[in-house]
Design a protein around this motif. Structure first.
Motif, PDB file in Angstrom:
ATOM      1  N   TRP A   1     -33.448 109.250  95.596  1.00 55.00           N
ATOM      2  CA  TRP A   1     -34.000 109.922  96.766  1.00 55.00           C
ATOM      3  C   TRP A   1     -35.505 110.151  96.670  1.00 55.00           C
ATOM      4  CZ3 TRP A   1     -31.900 115.534  98.027  1.00 55.00           C
ATOM      5  CH2 TRP A   1     -32.535 116.469  97.223  1.00 55.00           C
ATOM      6  N   GLY A   2     -36.059 109.956  95.491  1.00 55.32           N
ATOM      7  CA  GLY A   2     -37.510 110.087  95.341  1.00 55.32           C
ATOM      8  C   GLY A   2     -38.265 109.180  96.286  1.00 55.32           C
ATOM      9  N   SER A   3     -37.620 108.077  96.709  1.00 56.59           N
ATOM     10  CA  SER A   3     -38.301 107.116  97.599  1.00 56.59           C
ATOM     11  C   SER A   3     -38.104 107.432  99.065  1.00 56.59           C
ATOM     12  CB  SER A   3     -37.754 105.703  97.383  1.00 56.59           C
ATOM     13  OG  SER A   3     -38.170 105.221  96.160  1.00 56.59           O
ATOM     14  N   PHE A   4     -37.357 108.490  99.336  1.00 53.41           N
ATOM     15  CA  PHE A   4     -37.085 108.796 100.736  1.00 53.41           C
ATOM     16  C   PHE A   4     -38.408 108.922 101.501  1.00 53.41           C
ATOM     17  CE2 PHE A   4     -36.464 112.241 103.966  1.00 53.41           C
ATOM     18  CZ  PHE A   4     -35.837 111.422 104.895  1.00 53.41           C
ATOM     19  N   ASP A   5     -38.429 108.348 102.675  1.00 53.33           N
ATOM     20  CA  ASP A   5     -39.588 108.419 103.579  1.00 53.33           C
ATOM     21  C   ASP A   5     -40.884 107.891 102.954  1.00 53.33           C
ATOM     22  OD1 ASP A   5     -40.598 109.041 106.154  1.00 53.33           O
ATOM     23  OD2 ASP A   5     -41.545 110.853 105.349  1.00 53.33           O
TER      24      ASP A   5
ATOM     25  N   ASN B   1     -54.295 108.085  93.941  1.00 54.13           N
ATOM     26  CA  ASN B   1     -54.635 107.991  92.521  1.00 54.13           C
ATOM     27  C   ASN B   1     -53.431 107.756  91.618  1.00 54.13           C
ATOM     28  OD1 ASN B   1     -57.359 108.451  93.045  1.00 54.13           O
ATOM     29  ND2 ASN B   1     -57.012 110.665  93.167  1.00 54.13           N
ATOM     30  N   SER B   2     -52.276 107.445  92.214  1.00 55.94           N
ATOM     31  CA  SER B   2     -51.078 107.278  91.375  1.00 55.94           C
ATOM     32  C   SER B   2     -50.860 105.802  91.052  1.00 55.94           C
ATOM     33  CB  SER B   2     -49.859 107.826  92.126  1.00 55.94           C
ATOM     34  OG  SER B   2     -49.542 106.976  93.209  1.00 55.94           O
ATOM     35  N   PRO B   3     -50.156 105.508  89.940  1.00 59.84           N
ATOM     36  CA  PRO B   3     -49.897 104.101  89.617  1.00 59.84           C
ATOM     37  C   PRO B   3     -48.846 103.470  90.540  1.00 59.84           C
ATOM     38  CG  PRO B   3     -48.956 105.549  87.933  1.00 59.84           C
ATOM     39  CD  PRO B   3     -49.643 106.434  88.931  1.00 59.84           C
ATOM     40  N   ASN B   4     -48.122 104.298  91.290  1.00 66.57           N
ATOM     41  CA  ASN B   4     -47.066 103.758  92.172  1.00 66.57           C
ATOM     42  C   ASN B   4     -47.326 104.182  93.625  1.00 66.57           C
ATOM     43  OD1 ASN B   4     -46.561 106.443  91.612  1.00 66.57           O
ATOM     44  ND2 ASN B   4     -44.343 106.215  91.383  1.00 66.57           N
ATOM     45  N   GLN B   5     -48.456 103.714  94.152  1.00 62.98           N
ATOM     46  CA  GLN B   5     -48.846 104.107  95.511  1.00 62.98           C
ATOM     47  C   GLN B   5     -47.784 103.764  96.560  1.00 62.98           C
ATOM     48  OE1 GLN B   5     -52.757 102.511  96.354  1.00 62.98           O
ATOM     49  NE2 GLN B   5     -53.580 103.543  94.566  1.00 62.98           N
ATOM     50  N   LYS B   6     -47.643 104.685  97.517  1.00 63.21           N
ATOM     51  CA  LYS B   6     -46.685 104.547  98.635  1.00 63.21           C
ATOM     52  C   LYS B   6     -45.237 104.450  98.154  1.00 63.21           C
ATOM     53  CE  LYS B   6     -49.782 103.883 102.111  1.00 63.21           C
ATOM     54  NZ  LYS B   6     -50.606 104.988 101.540  1.00 63.21           N
ATOM     55  N   ASN B   7     -45.010 104.882  96.944  1.00 66.26           N
ATOM     56  CA  ASN B   7     -43.679 104.903  96.373  1.00 66.26           C
ATOM     57  C   ASN B   7     -43.343 106.309  95.918  1.00 66.26           C
ATOM     58  OD1 ASN B   7     -41.729 102.808  95.781  1.00 66.26           O
ATOM     59  ND2 ASN B   7     -43.558 101.631  95.166  1.00 66.26           N
ATOM     60  N   GLN B   8     -42.066 106.617  95.856  1.00 69.83           N
ATOM     61  CA  GLN B   8     -41.614 107.941  95.392  1.00 69.83           C
ATOM     62  C   GLN B   8     -42.300 109.056  96.174  1.00 69.83           C
ATOM     63  OE1 GLN B   8     -39.019 106.339  93.713  1.00 69.83           O
ATOM     64  NE2 GLN B   8     -39.042 108.156  92.434  1.00 69.83           N
ATOM     65  N   MET B   9     -42.438 108.868  97.485  1.00 76.10           N
ATOM     66  CA  MET B   9     -43.188 109.850  98.281  1.00 76.10           C
ATOM     67  C   MET B   9     -42.455 111.198  98.394  1.00 76.10           C
ATOM     68  SD  MET B   9     -45.927 108.279  98.780  1.00 76.10           S
ATOM     69  CE  MET B   9     -46.888 109.077 100.036  1.00 76.10           C
ATOM     70  N   PHE B  10     -41.121 111.180  98.385  1.00 75.30           N
ATOM     71  CA  PHE B  10     -40.364 112.445  98.456  1.00 75.30           C
ATOM     72  C   PHE B  10     -40.517 113.161  97.111  1.00 75.30           C
ATOM     73  CE2 PHE B  10     -36.048 114.613  99.216  1.00 75.30           C
ATOM     74  CZ  PHE B  10     -36.512 115.382 100.275  1.00 75.30           C
ATOM     75  N   GLU B  11     -40.343 112.379  96.039  1.00 75.05           N
ATOM     76  CA  GLU B  11     -40.486 112.938  94.689  1.00 75.05           C
ATOM     77  C   GLU B  11     -41.877 113.537  94.490  1.00 75.05           C
ATOM     78  OE1 GLU B  11     -38.774 111.374  90.734  1.00 75.05           O
ATOM     79  OE2 GLU B  11     -40.593 110.209  91.008  1.00 75.05           O
ATOM     80  N   LYS B  12     -42.886 112.898  95.057  1.00 75.68           N
ATOM     81  CA  LYS B  12     -44.256 113.386  94.868  1.00 75.68           C
ATOM     82  C   LYS B  12     -44.492 114.727  95.540  1.00 75.68           C
ATOM     83  CE  LYS B  12     -46.501 108.971  93.917  1.00 75.68           C
ATOM     84  NZ  LYS B  12     -46.866 107.693  94.514  1.00 75.68           N
TER      85      LYS B  12
END
Ligand code: BGC
Length: 491
Positions: free
Chosen positions: A273-277, A295-306
């Protein structure tokens, strides 16, 4: 929320921050609808925003699993090696364990080095512990009569994996700061097995599972029928039991199951679910989220987790504080080296500030004040009570959003299983296992998350839930899964 000590210009700044981090009732409903849509899409086809990964754990454990095995838990900061003896009695086990810190450099080294280091840890553990057992435990507060003779190893691997069998899963992407080459697309048990073989370690990786599936499986060892396994720690994710007949992509690969009684069984689904939305359509986003992602190594990924997990709460706090200092609204406008260091602050600072029960009119508890000043490397002379109050307001806004999002997400998953909610009762409740520092150690987070969940599903449904701390879930879950491997219901 009132912060009486603030100067009026600080109050205005805090008002804006509170608005930027707010999750109102409308957002909650939109997020639930969006999550239901994404769950459907992920269950229908591979490669969707919500990966919805079948775990190959069918119906969970039933409390009589029995045997001794090794469990390896690779999370974010540490890895843990455990020797676990499942007693075959619901929730009962004996365990010896040792934790090893993963050096920061190994998180970006080739995968052979990371797995070599892990295998060295297992070697060290076996040298120290041999075949000995240790302390008695009861999980949470349930396993099949079969003894495991060879060292069978259950591996909890807290990253997204596309599973083809219980002991075969290919890494789809790294998260939480890991970028080791030579792992994405590879069968994770093989990577470990090779490293074990190179060291003549006589263990066989018989199960691979996500930590959420570990929590779910460990809880089902104590409470058969557990519905959800949740991780709220460095990272965040949920696994839940889904009817196989409602997983079209799985049925496509296993067509013999179509319209059979087997398809009416439940399978654990790692939602990721970290990738939700990731698309940013549903969850409100602000300038600090944008900065963190850029500034993250996984841009546009794990946006819910972030927006939720522990790894990012301290970083969001740092970004907002830095902005306020630069705007001369805080700490006499003096930026420190600590404040310029990404990810220097972790969620424990945010939770200490937010959980501080000192009345808002009195700033912060002296101990929390010292923690804040020390971690931010501030000069005492630049810190006023009004500043502390503003920092407290910022921490509360960030943590409240995180907890509300977690509560909203959990509501969405539960509502997907209306069928289970409809038949549960306070005496025969639905079990949810939750592990992770945010849930275990951050009181305000836990309270806000539960309040949000209750307000969405209603008091009556809430009374039908049994929420347990799934501590040791990754280890115990891996052991239960390793023991179950040879006993999986035939599909
Ligand atoms: C990973 C998940 C994991 C979660 C909690 C996330 O970053 O993608 O696989 O379950 O962290 O550890």
């Amino acid at each position: 929320m009132e912060f009486p000590l603030l100067l009026s210009i600080q109050r205005q700044a805090l008002d804006r921050i509170q608005q930027e981090f707010a999750i109102g009732p409308d957002n909650v409903q939109t997020i639930i609808r969006g999550m239901h849509r994404s769950m459907e899409q992920g269950l229908a086809k591979p490669g969707q925003t919500l990966a919805m990964l079948p775990s190959f754990i069918v119906n969970g454990a039933d409390g009589i699993e029995k045997g001794k095995c090794l469990a390896l838990d690779l999370g974010g900061t540490n890895f843990r090696v455990c020797q676990i003896n499942l007693k075959g009695v619901p929730g009962e086990y004996r365990m010896v364990q040792k934790k090893y810190l993963i050096p920061q450099t190994l998180k970006t080294a080739p995968a052979t080095e990371l797995f070599g280091f892990i295998a060295d840890g297992i070697h060290d553990f076996l040298r120290e512990n041999g075949e000995n057992d240790a302390e008695e435990h009861t999980f949470g507060s349930s396993t099949k009569g079969k003894n495991v003779r060879t060292i069978s190893l259950g591996f909890t691997f807290s990253f997204p994996v596309r599973q083809k069998a219980l002991n075969h899963g290919e890494l789809t992407q790294w998260n939480k700061g890991f970028t080791c080459s030579g792992a994405v697309g590879h069968n994770v048990p093989d990577l470990l097995q090779r490293a074990l073989q190179a060291r003549n370690i006589n263990a066989e990786v018989t199960a691979l599972l996500n930590d959420t599936v570990g929590a779910l499986t460990a809880c089902s060892y104590r409470y058969p029928g557990t519905l959800l396994g949740v991780i709220l720690g460095t990272g965040s994710n949920v696994a839940y039991m889904e009817k196989i007949s409602r997983i079209p992509k799985f049925l496509e690969e296993q067509p013999h199951l179509l319209n059979t009684p087997a398809a009416e069984q439940d399978m654990g689904i790692n939602m990721e679910w970290g990738s939700f939305d990731n698309e940013g359509d549903v969850v409100p986003s602000n300038q600090y989220d944008q900065l963190l992602d850029d500034n993250s190594p996984n841009q546009k990924n794990q946006m819910f987790e972030k927006r939720i997990s522990g790894l990012y709460l301290g970083e969001l706090f740092r970004l907002v504080i830095l902005d306020l200092i630069r705007r001369q609204l805080l700490f006499s406008g003096k930026v420190t080296t600590a404040l310029e260091t990404p990810y220097l602050l972790d969620s424990s600072l945010v939770s200490a500030i937010v959980d501080d029960s000192t009345p808002k009119a009195q700033g912060l508890h002296p101990k929390v004040r010292v923690k804040l000043i020390t971690q931010l490397e501030l000069d005492e002379n630049n810190v006023s009570d009004a500043d502390l109050s503003l920092a407290r307001g910022v921490a509360c806004a960030i943590a409240t959003r995180s907890a509300r999002l977690a509560g909203t997400g959990l509501s969405a998953v539960l509502l997907r299983r209306q069928d289970r909610l409809a038949v549960a009762t306070p005496d025969d409740p639905i079990t949810i296992g939750i592990d992770g520092s945010l849930y275990e150690h951050f009181t305000t987070f836990r309270e806000v998350m539960i309040q949000t969940l209750t307000s969405v599903i209603g008091e009556e449904n809430f009374a039908k839930l049994r929420i347990v701390l799934a501590k040791d879930g990754s280890g115990v879950g891996a052991a239960v899964a390793a023991t179950m491997n040879s006993e999986l219901p035939t599909l």
